[in-house]
Design an enzyme around this catalytic site. Structure first.
Site, PDB file in Angstrom:
ATOM      1  N   ARG A   1      87.707  -2.345 -25.749  1.00  0.00           N
ATOM      2  CA  ARG A   1      87.331  -1.048 -25.186  1.00  0.00           C
ATOM      3  C   ARG A   1      88.517  -0.085 -25.105  1.00  0.00           C
ATOM      4  NH1 ARG A   1      82.338  -1.517 -22.125  1.00  0.00           N
ATOM      5  NH2 ARG A   1      82.881   0.496 -21.248  1.00  0.00           N
TER       6      ARG A   1
ATOM      7  N   CYS B   1      88.031   2.170 -22.098  1.00  0.00           N
ATOM      8  CA  CYS B   1      88.715   1.516 -20.981  1.00  0.00           C
ATOM      9  C   CYS B   1      87.840   0.358 -20.498  1.00  0.00           C
ATOM     10  CB  CYS B   1      88.986   2.419 -19.795  1.00  0.00           C
ATOM     11  SG  CYS B   1      90.009   3.833 -20.170  1.00  0.00           S
TER      12      CYS B   1
ATOM     13  N   LYS C   1      86.116   0.139 -29.165  1.00  0.00           N
ATOM     14  CA  LYS C   1      84.815  -0.335 -29.639  1.00  0.00           C
ATOM     15  C   LYS C   1      83.649   0.361 -28.939  1.00  0.00           C
ATOM     16  CE  LYS C   1      82.336  -3.182 -32.096  1.00  0.00           C
ATOM     17  NZ  LYS C   1      82.184  -2.748 -33.501  1.00  0.00           N
TER      18      LYS C   1
ATOM     19  N   LYS D   1      85.250   3.914 -42.965  1.00  0.00           N
ATOM     20  CA  LYS D   1      85.942   2.622 -42.821  1.00  0.00           C
ATOM     21  C   LYS D   1      87.395   2.739 -43.283  1.00  0.00           C
ATOM     22  CE  LYS D   1      83.692   0.868 -40.674  1.00  0.00           C
ATOM     23  NZ  LYS D   1      82.358   1.091 -40.268  1.00  0.00           N
TER      24      LYS D   1
ATOM     25  N   TRP E   1      92.218   3.306 -22.624  1.00  0.00           N
ATOM     26  CA  TRP E   1      92.157   4.158 -23.807  1.00  0.00           C
ATOM     27  C   TRP E   1      92.411   5.561 -23.269  1.00  0.00           C
ATOM     28  CZ3 TRP E   1      89.379   8.372 -25.594  1.00  0.00           C
ATOM     29  CH2 TRP E   1      89.443   8.612 -26.964  1.00  0.00           C
TER      30      TRP E   1
ATOM     31  N   GLU F   1      89.444   4.860 -40.662  1.00  0.00           N
ATOM     32  CA  GLU F   1      89.734   4.271 -39.350  1.00  0.00           C
ATOM     33  C   GLU F   1      90.624   3.036 -39.437  1.00  0.00           C
ATOM     34  OE1 GLU F   1      86.457   2.633 -37.056  1.00  0.00           O
ATOM     35  OE2 GLU F   1      85.284   2.357 -38.869  1.00  0.00           O
TER      36      GLU F   1
ATOM     37  N   GLU G   1      79.949   6.168 -45.030  1.00  0.00           N
ATOM     38  CA  GLU G   1      80.368   4.975 -44.292  1.00  0.00           C
ATOM     39  C   GLU G   1      81.640   4.366 -44.908  1.00  0.00           C
ATOM     40  OE1 GLU G   1      79.871   3.768 -41.561  1.00  0.00           O
ATOM     41  OE2 GLU G   1      80.343   1.647 -41.644  1.00  0.00           O
TER      42      GLU G   1
ATOM     43  N   HIS H   1      80.815  22.451 -55.919  1.00  0.00           N
ATOM     44  CA  HIS H   1      80.749  23.622 -55.037  1.00  0.00           C
ATOM     45  C   HIS H   1      82.002  23.781 -54.183  1.00  0.00           C
ATOM     46  CE1 HIS H   1      76.688  24.302 -56.330  1.00  0.00           C
ATOM     47  NE2 HIS H   1      76.385  23.046 -56.058  1.00  0.00           N
TER      48      HIS H   1
ATOM     49  N   ASN I   1      87.286   4.137 -15.386  1.00  0.00           N
ATOM     50  CA  ASN I   1      86.862   4.342 -16.759  1.00  0.00           C
ATOM     51  C   ASN I   1      86.097   5.654 -16.781  1.00  0.00           C
ATOM     52  OD1 ASN I   1      85.756   4.192 -19.267  1.00  0.00           O
ATOM     53  ND2 ASN I   1      84.432   2.443 -18.843  1.00  0.00           N
ATOM     54  N   GLY I   2      86.478   6.610 -17.616  1.00  0.00           N
ATOM     55  CA  GLY I   2      85.756   7.881 -17.673  1.00  0.00           C
ATOM     56  C   GLY I   2      86.690   9.064 -17.506  1.00  0.00           C
TER      57      GLY I   2
END
Ligand code: F6R
Length: 606
Positions: free
Chosen positions: A27, A2, A601, A482, A74, A485, A478, A501, A98-99
């Site tokens: 954000r 947010c 982000k 990518k 968000w 997402e 990584e 395994h 925000n939070g």
């Protein structure tokens, strides 16, 4: 998560708030809203979706006023829709938050009993009604203090009041909040990035503090209401870095920028004249450190994992890695001779910050590797190593990943040489290799056309795997992250040697599998693991480095060859095709590359 902005000025603020919200969209971007105060009335416009929608909604509404707050969301409590979008208002106040308010359910019951009506599903609305309730019998400052004492959890708040014509209150606990100073106006922002287009003079609120902004004056208070003096910091970074230029997406720009960001970072740290690395002011003697714990989230965690391989290879230090969200709730064995390194692009990730805070409370040595040097993690750690890669706007981290790895590698070389575990010749050779890295990353960026063709097979895939061993294992993780997402394809990063395994059961005919097998000491082993997946029908994309020797395997579907460099630097090069693979697959699927679904982000909630 947010974004918050607030402006109190001697001129109308709506358009400046909208401009700042655009900057803050990284954000959170599932809904947006703005409220201003005009002629003693609070008016608001909110919408589901992006700031573009908000701007469209504003066309039919002339939102006037010299004081206002704005928000990009968000969602945490309540679905992303217009009703749950911030600001949330009562007849007396309007709030952006925000939070997460952890005791919101209890508070809500209490406030409903007192006759308050709730409109949204959000936790934020309890703050609105709490302050409204306190304002009945208290002045503004006491109402704020009482409200702050009642709410639990993490938050950054921006609040305007119907009967306070030029005033904004800001408060924080857990989530970051900054104040900016302008000519006859002052600003509130959830980070300095939102404020940079308006001012470079910034102060940060510490945890538990609140502030009262007027257009010509700002006051800061601690959690008991005592006045606090604040330093005003001057920020340096310039605006043009935030521009996409001719690129279609920030992510594309940030991938292409990597040769420059690597060069800049090497230039910042490598002292060519003396054959040394510029980390001179390290606050601890090396004999005070015998182990290292590397902590981060997501991509930053992958760079921690990469560093573990380097530290173990080049030094005798004990090295462990920790996912920040797991770190803080475990019973950690804090030992005086351990150095804790926190890795974060934004420097604001709540889990990473909480881990840092816990270490500080236990008297540990703390160091951070960050991109945003004004961030909370940078400000609160004892020693900071910036990655010098400029603002990273695309939600998917690319250039920051390379930057984090580079700084951790440099730190490893420096510590190894001071401890005399890396001899002078090896040290100088490694520094020389680093000077080649930028050019080789640039050459590796040219695999464009080949990757675009390969992406066609990924767009229809239900799932995929990324395999690697040793230095290539963190890069496999990584690469998978990518693809997940950005292209919303299930992707599993796995140590190639572990496939037998269990996960070999997942391999089906035609499943795309990316095998990372640069010609390092693991090469032959990885090629054997690759053959095992090919034998079970996988369509293998092999990523290796150029060599005169042919790859000794049949039925490889596609092969990408990166440039050559020493084994320990090959991870930088094999990352590049993986970034492009995710980028072009998402592009082909028509997804929003810079703002993928359900992400943000800067992850400032737990
Ligand atoms: C992935 C990504 C996230 C971040 C993670 C940590 O592309 O961007 O996984 O790496 O949220 O963020 P920072 O580095 O800001 O702490």
């Amino acid at each position: 998560m947010c974004g918050i902005v607030g402006i109190t000025s001697n001129k109308p603020v709506t358009s400046s708030i909208i401009n700042s919200l655009r900057k803050l969209e990284y954000r959170g971007y599932d809904s947006a809203g703005i409220a201003t105060l005009y002629n003693g009335l609070i008016d608001e416009v909110k919408c589901e979706g992006r700031v573009d929608n908000l701007e469209k909604n504003l066309v039919n509404k002339n939102l006037q006023g010299n004081v206002g707050i704005g928000h990009v969301r968000w969602a945490t409590h309540g679905v992303p829709n217009q009703v749950n979008a911030h600001p949330h208002s009562s007849e007396r106040v309007s709030i952006v938050h925000n939070g997460i308010i952890e005791n919101s359910t209890l508070l809500k019951k209490h406030l409903i009993r007192k006759g308050h009506n709730f409109k949204s599903q959000t936790d934020t609305e309890v703050i609105v009604h709490l302050i409204t309730e306190y304002l009945k019998k208290n002045d503004l400052q006491n109402s704020i203090l009482k409200m702050l004492k009642r709410i639990h959890g993490s938050f950054a708040l921006g609040i305007i009041f119907k009967d306070q014509p030029d005033l904004i209150v800001g408060a924080r606990r857990g989530s970051p909040l900054a104040v900016g100073y302008g000519p006859k106006e002052n600003y509130l922002g959830s980070d300095s990035y939102a404020l940079k287009s308006m001012t470079n003079k910034i102060s940060y609120l510490n945890d538990g503090e609140f502030c009262i902004l007027r257009k010509d004056h700002v006051e800061f208070f601690d959690e008991n209401g005592n006045k606090v003096n604040k330093k005003i910091l001057e920020l340096s970074s310039s605006e043009e870095n935030y521009d996409k230029g001719d690129y279609k997406h920030f992510m594309e720009k940030e991938i292409e920028e990597q040769p420059i960001t690597i060069k800049n970072c090497v230039n910042e740290y490598v002292d060519k004249a003396n054959g040394d690395i510029n980390i001179y002011n390290f606050p601890w003697k090396t004999d005070e450190v015998s182990s290292i714990v590397l902590v981060g989230c997501g991509t930053a965690f992958h760079s921690c994992l990469m560093a573990k391989y380097w530290f173990e290879q080049l030094t005798s230090l004990d090295v462990t890695t920790d996912i920040a969200s797991e770190f803080r709730y475990r019973k950690n064995r804090f030992k005086k001779d351990t150095l804790y390194i926190f890795v974060s692009q934004s420097g604001e990730t709540a889990d990473t910050y909480a881990a840092l805070d816990l270490c500080k409370k236990n008297g540990m040595k703390t160091c951070s590797v960050v991109n945003v040097v004004e961030s909370s993690i940078a400000r609160d750690s004892e020693f900071v190593l910036p990655i010098h890669c400029g603002p990273e706007i695309g939600v998917a981290s690319t250039k920051a990943f390379l930057g984090q790895m580079l700084v951790l590698y440099l730190l490893c070389l420096k510590i190894g040489s001071i401890r005399k575990e890396i001899d002078r010749k090896t040290f100088l050779d490694k520094i020389k290799n680093l000077s080649l890295l930028s050019k080789l990353v640039k050459n590796t960026l040219t695999t464009e056309t080949q990757i675009q063709a390969i992406c066609n097979s990924f767009t229809d895939a239900k799932g995929s795997m990324f395999l690697g061993r040793g230095y290539s294992f963190p890069i496999a993780l990584e690469g998978a992250l990518k693809l997940k997402e950005l292209a919303y394809i299930h992707a599993e990063g796995y140590p190639a040697g572990e496939m037998k395994h269990g996960p070999l059961a997942l391999i089906e005919d035609g499943m795309p599998v990316v095998v990372l097998a640069p010609r390092d000491k693991y090469y032959k082993k990885t090629i054997s693991n690759m053959q095992e997946v090919i034998a079970r029908g996988a369509k293998v994309l092999l990523i290796t480095n150029k060599s005169k020797d042919e790859v000794f395997s049949e039925n490889i579907w596609e092969k990408i060859e990166v440039e050559n460099i020493s084994e320990d630097l090959l991870p930088f090069l094999i990352t590049i095709p993986l970034q492009k693979l995710a980028y072009y697959t998402a592009l082909k699927k028509g997804y929003d590359i810079d703002k993928p679904r359900n992400l943000a982000k800067s992850v400032t909630v737990e």
